[in-house]
Each structure stands twice: as structure tokens, then as C-alpha cells.
Design a protein around this motif. Structure first.
Motif, PDB file in Angstrom:
ATOM      1  N   ASP A 138       6.211  -1.662  19.576  1.00 49.42           N
ATOM      2  CA  ASP A 138       6.286  -3.173  19.792  1.00 49.42           C
ATOM      3  C   ASP A 138       7.528  -3.798  18.976  1.00 49.42           C
ATOM      4  OD1 ASP A 138       6.021  -5.737  19.518  1.00 49.42           O
ATOM      5  OD2 ASP A 138       4.399  -5.968  18.305  1.00 49.42           O
ATOM      6  N   PRO A 139       8.722  -3.741  19.878  1.00 51.45           N
ATOM      7  CA  PRO A 139       9.912  -4.089  19.289  1.00 51.45           C
ATOM      8  C   PRO A 139       9.973  -5.388  18.413  1.00 51.45           C
ATOM      9  CG  PRO A 139      10.008  -3.264  21.560  1.00 51.45           C
ATOM     10  CD  PRO A 139       8.640  -3.512  21.265  1.00 51.45           C
ATOM     11  N   GLU A 140       9.150  -6.122  18.490  1.00 46.39           N
ATOM     12  CA  GLU A 140       8.940  -7.387  17.834  1.00 46.39           C
ATOM     13  C   GLU A 140       8.267  -7.249  16.483  1.00 46.39           C
ATOM     14  OE1 GLU A 140      10.803 -10.152  18.706  1.00 46.39           O
ATOM     15  OE2 GLU A 140      11.534  -8.666  20.154  1.00 46.39           O
ATOM     16  N   ALA A 141       7.639  -6.046  16.090  1.00 49.85           N
ATOM     17  CA  ALA A 141       6.899  -6.013  14.974  1.00 49.85           C
ATOM     18  C   ALA A 141       7.755  -5.717  13.832  1.00 49.85           C
ATOM     19  CB  ALA A 141       6.021  -4.810  15.105  1.00 49.85           C
ATOM     20  N   PRO A 142       7.837  -6.592  13.016  1.00 55.35           N
ATOM     21  CA  PRO A 142       8.585  -6.708  11.390  1.00 55.35           C
ATOM     22  C   PRO A 142       7.766  -5.536  10.532  1.00 55.35           C
ATOM     23  CG  PRO A 142       8.300  -8.893  12.007  1.00 55.35           C
ATOM     24  CD  PRO A 142       7.441  -8.289  12.968  1.00 55.35           C
ATOM     25  N   LEU A 143       8.609  -5.029   9.580  1.00 61.01           N
ATOM     26  CA  LEU A 143       7.990  -4.180   8.443  1.00 61.01           C
ATOM     27  C   LEU A 143       8.831  -4.504   7.404  1.00 61.01           C
ATOM     28  CD1 LEU A 143       6.445  -1.913   7.386  1.00 61.01           C
ATOM     29  CD2 LEU A 143       8.106  -0.271   8.197  1.00 61.01           C
ATOM     30  N   LEU A 144       7.969  -5.558   6.628  1.00 54.34           N
ATOM     31  CA  LEU A 144       8.605  -6.070   5.685  1.00 54.34           C
ATOM     32  C   LEU A 144       8.042  -5.388   4.370  1.00 54.34           C
ATOM     33  CD1 LEU A 144       8.554  -9.659   6.523  1.00 54.34           C
ATOM     34  CD2 LEU A 144      10.462  -8.457   6.490  1.00 54.34           C
ATOM     35  N   VAL A 145       8.691  -5.421   3.149  1.00 52.67           N
ATOM     36  CA  VAL A 145       8.324  -4.856   1.866  1.00 52.67           C
ATOM     37  C   VAL A 145       8.342  -6.011   0.643  1.00 52.67           C
ATOM     38  CG1 VAL A 145       8.454  -3.062   0.035  1.00 52.67           C
ATOM     39  CG2 VAL A 145       8.577  -2.495   2.629  1.00 52.67           C
ATOM     40  N   VAL A 146       7.185  -5.977   0.108  1.00 50.11           N
ATOM     41  CA  VAL A 146       7.271  -6.973  -1.048  1.00 50.11           C
ATOM     42  C   VAL A 146       7.225  -6.121  -2.423  1.00 50.11           C
ATOM     43  CG1 VAL A 146       5.783  -8.671  -2.417  1.00 50.11           C
ATOM     44  CG2 VAL A 146       6.133  -8.849   0.015  1.00 50.11           C
ATOM     45  N   PHE A 147       8.261  -6.277  -3.264  1.00 53.48           N
ATOM     46  CA  PHE A 147       8.133  -5.499  -4.643  1.00 53.48           C
ATOM     47  C   PHE A 147       7.660  -6.400  -5.696  1.00 53.48           C
ATOM     48  CE2 PHE A 147      10.570  -1.658  -6.615  1.00 53.48           C
ATOM     49  CZ  PHE A 147       9.286  -1.270  -7.314  1.00 53.48           C
ATOM     50  N   ASP A 148       6.467  -6.475  -6.100  1.00 56.63           N
ATOM     51  CA  ASP A 148       6.069  -7.524  -6.977  1.00 56.63           C
ATOM     52  C   ASP A 148       6.482  -7.044  -8.487  1.00 56.63           C
ATOM     53  OD1 ASP A 148       4.280  -9.333  -8.161  1.00 56.63           O
ATOM     54  OD2 ASP A 148       2.510  -7.889  -8.284  1.00 56.63           O
ATOM     55  N   ARG A 149       7.112  -7.881  -8.996  1.00 58.44           N
ATOM     56  CA  ARG A 149       7.746  -7.986 -10.408  1.00 58.44           C
ATOM     57  C   ARG A 149       8.104  -6.484 -10.813  1.00 58.44           C
ATOM     58  NH1 ARG A 149       2.871  -8.508 -13.351  1.00 58.44           N
ATOM     59  NH2 ARG A 149       2.060  -7.398 -11.281  1.00 58.44           N
ATOM     60  N   PRO A 150       9.217  -5.949 -10.168  1.00 57.44           N
ATOM     61  CA  PRO A 150       9.579  -4.481 -10.482  1.00 57.44           C
ATOM     62  C   PRO A 150      10.481  -4.631 -11.819  1.00 57.44           C
ATOM     63  CG  PRO A 150      11.063  -5.369  -8.692  1.00 57.44           C
ATOM     64  CD  PRO A 150       9.871  -6.338  -8.682  1.00 57.44           C
ATOM     65  N   SER A 151      10.239  -3.540 -12.697  1.00 57.49           N
ATOM     66  CA  SER A 151      11.085  -3.793 -14.109  1.00 57.49           C
ATOM     67  C   SER A 151      12.300  -2.909 -13.828  1.00 57.49           C
ATOM     68  CB  SER A 151      10.113  -3.348 -15.149  1.00 57.49           C
ATOM     69  OG  SER A 151       9.778  -1.923 -14.819  1.00 57.49           O
ATOM     70  N   GLY A 152      12.508  -1.956 -12.921  1.00 63.52           N
ATOM     71  CA  GLY A 152      13.622  -1.234 -12.900  1.00 63.52           C
ATOM     72  C   GLY A 152      14.591  -1.309 -11.682  1.00 63.52           C
TER      73      GLY A 152
END
Length: 281
Positions: A123-137
Motif C-alpha cells: 500500500d504505497p499510501e501507508a505511512p509508518l510513523l513513530v512516536v517516541f514518548d518522553r525520551p531522555s537520551g
């Protein structure tokens, strides 16, 4: 014609402004500028059309073909610095100066920068997003960006009170992948969750997956080929309650041995590789 240049041989006001970009997050974001060190990061920033504010090189040094090409073609002001000053901005242990250091402008933190097609062959229209929740490093942000770039992710959201993706440690750890993917900083999880809901109403049917050592669903048994948001929690505390409630499924990574959990960036990388496997033809 060679660009005009300014020579700096002392720690004047201009140099001190650049020096502050290295370690002072407040000044970095007030100026909306950051330091880029290294051949690959500078090359990728140029390749992906980032806004160069300034390019710095050592005075009285014969440049390589690479450095000469960047010097002639990159936008921004030109400065020649005493070698010890440039080595300081490169954060090198020795006084040996690098060929180039760049000062680059930060893009706006606009979530709509993430609304772009994915790289899924199913599915060329399918995004793959990442959320990094409050990373400390900062290094973990850079490492995750590098894996995201390698495994076909389309954008990173750094959510909550977090380390800075424009910290030199993050930029170095990304080995330039920061410049290949949009990265957006958002102060609260609720802002991102609202944006995901708006995207769903606009026909991008995101599924939100969380990663957790207590996850109930084996990542090999879920469909990661559609529009996906992968949430990775803080390195020590895991995901916030807001993100736990927002996730459609909590994923588990099969493991053996005595380790009870994985480094946050490592866990994210494993899930991203599985997503790529599913998205390949």
C-alpha cells in the motif's frame, strides 16, 4: 566564483553564538539553528535541501573534493575559522579541525509535515510513523532515526518533555538520517492523539501500536503494512497513561534469556524491521 567569506580567529560574539548551539538547548531553539558535524550528516542535509545558515571551514587548509564541492554549492554564509576554534565546534578531543562544520536551520514543528505517502509495496499510501514518548537520551533518538530510515518509516514525533533531536549527540547518532525523515517535537501526547484522530477522519486509517514488556500481542501476528503509528515509551518509565489508552494494541517482542526488556531504540528497531518485512514485495 568562490563565495565571499568572513575570517574568525578569536572567540568573538559570533563564535560564542555557535558555541552555545552545542550545549544550550534554550539558545538552540530560540535561534532555531543547530550544529551539524561530519561528512555524512552534512552531505545528507544538503541532499535533502535543508536550510544552511552558515558553513565553516579551517583557514589556510587545502580542502578535499568533497569539502570544496559543498563549499561551492551549499547555501548560507561562509566563514573561515582558526583550526582550534573549528575543532571546538566539532567537539573533537584533539585540536585537529574537521573539513567543514555547518549551522543549519530547524524546520517548523508542524505535524502536517508527517502527512506524506509511505514506502509500503502493499500500500504505497501507508505511512509508518513513530512516536517516541518522553525520551531522555539524545543518542537513543538518533539511533532510532537511523533505524527508521533503514526500515522505511516516514516520520518521527518526539512527544512530551523530552531530549532534543537537534542536540549534537542525537544528530551524530543518526549518522545523518535526521535529514532524511521529518521529525516533529510536540509538547503533549494529547496534541498528537488529536492529530491522529483528524487523520483518521481524513481517510488515513492509522492503527496505533504500543511497545511494552507486558504487551499481549506477538508483533509477528499483527498487520503492520497499513497506516501505522508505533509508540515507544521512555527508556526507564515506559509509555505514559495517555499513550497506553490511545493504543489499539500493545505489542510484545519474543525473547529468550534472562533480559526482561530491551533498550527503547532497540525495541523500536525490531518492530520497524518486522514492518519492513511485511511491506516488501
Amino acid at each position: 566564483m568562490s563565495p565571499s567569506k568572513t575570517r574568525i580567529t578569536s572567540r568573538n560574539a559570533t563564535f560564542q553564538q555557535w558555541q552555545a548551539l552545542l550545549g544550550n538547548r534554550t539558545k538552540r531553539h530560540r535561534a532555531a539553528e543547530f550544529i551539524v558535524q561530519g561528512v555524512r550528516p552534512i552531505s545528507l542535509a544538503l541532499e535533502h535541501n535543508w536550510d544552511f545558515v552558515a558553513l565553516l571551514r579551517p583557514a589556510r587548509t587545502r580542502p578535499s573534493d568533497w569539502a570544496d564541492g559543498v563549499w561551492r554549492t551549499a547555501p548560507g554564509a561562509r566563514y573561515e575559522l582558526a583550526e582550534d576554534l573549528l575543532a571546538e565546534l566539532a567537539e573533537r578531543d584533539s585540536d585537529e579541525a574537521p573539513e567543514l562544520v555547518a549551522v543549519v536551520r530547524m524546520p517548523d514543528d508542524d505535524l502536517d509535515r508527517l502527512a506524506q505517502p509511505g514506502r509500503s509495496y502493499r500500500d504505497p499510501e501507508a505511512p509508518l510513523l513513530v512516536v517516541f514518548d518522553r525520551p531522555s537520551g539524545p543518542g537513543n533518538i538518533g539511533t532510532l532515526l537511523r533505524s527508521m530510515d533503514a526500515f522505511g518509516a516516514t516520520g518521527l514525533i518526539v512527544a512530551g518533555h523530552a531530549a532534543d533531536p537537534y542536540d549534537p549527540r542525537a544528530v551524530r547518532a543518526s549518522t545523518g538520517s535526521l535529514f532524511a525523515l521529518p521529525t516533529v517535537r510536540v509538547p503533549a501526547a494529547s496534541d498528537v492523539i488529536t492529530w491522529i484522530a483528524e487523520q483518521r477522519e481524513s481517510d488515513t486509517a492509522y492503527t496505533v501500536f504500543g511497545t511494552d514488556e507486558g504487551g499481549e500481542t506477538d508483533l509477528r501476528k499483527v498487520d503492520l503494512a497499513g497506516p501505522t503509528v508505533l509508540v515507544i515509551g521512555n527508556e526507564t518509565r515506559g509509555m505514559s497513561r495517555a499513550w497506553r489508552e490511545a493504543c489499539d494494541l500493545m505489542l510484545s517482542i519474543p525473547m529468550v534469556g534472562s533480559a526482561s526488556s530491551l533498550n527503547a531504540a532497540t525495541a523500536g528497531s525490531i518492530v520497524l524491521h518486522e514492518a519492513l518485512r511485511q511491506r516488501l514485495p
